[in-house]
Design a protein around this motif. Structure first.
Motif, short mmCIF file in Angstrom:
data_model
loop_
_atom_site.label_atom_id
_atom_site.label_comp_id
_atom_site.label_asym_id
_atom_site.label_seq_id
_atom_site.Cartn_x
_atom_site.Cartn_y
_atom_site.Cartn_z
N CYS A 1 -26.25 28.90 -12.27
CA CYS A 1 -27.35 29.37 -13.11
C CYS A 1 -27.24 30.87 -13.30
O CYS A 1 -27.31 31.62 -12.32
CB CYS A 1 -28.69 29.01 -12.47
N TYR B 1 -28.96 33.99 -14.05
CA TYR B 1 -30.39 34.18 -13.80
C TYR B 1 -30.80 35.62 -14.03
O TYR B 1 -30.23 36.54 -13.47
CB TYR B 1 -30.65 33.77 -12.35
N LEU C 1 -35.48 26.49 -10.62
CA LEU C 1 -34.78 27.08 -11.76
C LEU C 1 -34.72 26.11 -12.93
O LEU C 1 -34.68 26.51 -14.10
CB LEU C 1 -33.35 27.46 -11.36
N TYR C 2 -34.71 24.82 -12.62
CA TYR C 2 -34.58 23.79 -13.66
C TYR C 2 -35.91 23.09 -13.95
O TYR C 2 -35.95 22.12 -14.70
CB TYR C 2 -33.54 22.74 -13.24
N CYS D 1 -32.60 29.44 -16.35
CA CYS D 1 -31.21 29.81 -16.51
C CYS D 1 -30.93 30.18 -17.97
O CYS D 1 -31.49 29.59 -18.89
CB CYS D 1 -30.29 28.66 -16.10
N PRO E 1 -35.86 25.79 -18.55
CA PRO E 1 -35.13 26.30 -17.38
C PRO E 1 -35.06 27.82 -17.39
O PRO E 1 -35.02 28.45 -18.45
CB PRO E 1 -33.74 25.67 -17.54
#
Length: 279
Positions: A165, A167, A122-123, A137, A135
């Motif tokens: 996060c 998402y 995710l990052y 997020c 990212p």
């Protein structure tokens, strides 16, 4: 016997199986059904009335349907493994089948909780044009994370807010695979409505909103509309899943239920016959 109307009706007496208009206290309308040959056959295996509770079965399990918005074609489910403001269970994966008649609505907010800041993809997503780190997020979701992490069930986990996060996996297609193990997150919370209480996470409506479609054009079948207006329940029968309108007492017609009530007594007397035509 002749009707004034030229409409030809087919009455079937094979089973006298009556389709219900409700599952316990939940309204059941097309395309869903209360049992075999009720509703739309495409939804027969996914949405059922199980022990007087409307449930949805998808690739990753069976979930209770909390409510259905028939006007906007949306079902709301609650994943028992999902985090809310009062519970923090280890979450499971939630996946829709690729050929599912359901898709996730754009109004869902998914907050992935307890994600690894150092190793979660995710990052570490990268922009293909210039290689910069982008990212997955949503930066605007930070206030949502702060409010969620103020809930006792979540704050007791001592997780840093940075591990949250918000998402929206639009790049994974309509059936997106939210694999928490792959994303290296502990749990997730899904919110489909803030219930007019934006700053009170204990009042939010937690769950997943799923859009359903009848067909490619998503047109409500006109024959079913006529059937429901006559207090019938839309269904299907036979090897080719032909449309039927299920009326009181389990009588099936090919049109509507306006005439079936007048013939209820006749139906009972002739129930031994496999079927007959009236013109």
């Amino acid at each position: 016997m002749k009707f004034r109307s030229p409409i030809t009706l087919l009455f079937s007496f094979a089973s006298f199986q009556a389709c219900k208009r409700s599952c316990e206290d939940q309204l059941v309308r097309y395309p869903f059904g209360s049992g075999p040959e009720c509703g739309d056959p495409r939804f027969q295996t996914s949405v059922t009335c199980d022990q007087e509770k409307l449930t949805l079965t998808i690739h990753t399990g069976t979930y209770n349907i909390e409510t259905v918005d028939y006007d906007n074609h949306v079902v709301y489910i609650l994943d028992p493994s999902m985090t809310t403001c009062t519970t923090f269970p280890p979450s499971k994966v939630i996946v829709l089948d690729w050929d599912s008649p359901f898709t996730f609505t754009e109004g869902n907010f998914f907050a992935l909780l307890g994600c690894s800041i150092t190793s979660s993809p995710l990052y570490k997503s990268r922009n293909g044009d210039n290689g910069t780190v982008v990212p997955l997020c949503d930066n605007e979701g930070a206030p949502l994370c702060s409010l969620l992490y103020s809930c006792p069930a979540i704050s007791n986990q001592n997780l840093p807010i940075s591990s949250c996060c918000v998402y929206t996996p639009v790049d994974l297609g309509p059936a997106f695979d939210m694999d928490l193990q792959k994303l290296q997150c502990v749990s997730y919370a899904a919110v489909y409505s803030f219930n007019g209480q934006d700053l009170k996470p204990e009042s939010w409506k937690y769950g997943v909103a799923l859009k359903y479609k009848f067909s490619v054009k998503n047109d409500f079948p006109s024959a079913c509309n006529i059937c429901e207006r006559s207090n019938g329940v839309c269904g299907y029968t036979g090897a080719y899943n032909l449309f039927i309108c299920n009326c009181a007492g389990g009588v099936n017609t090919t049109t509507d239920c306006y005439f079936s009530a007048s013939w209820n007594n006749c139906v009972k007397l002739l129930s031994w016959k496999p079927g007959f035509f009236i013109t």
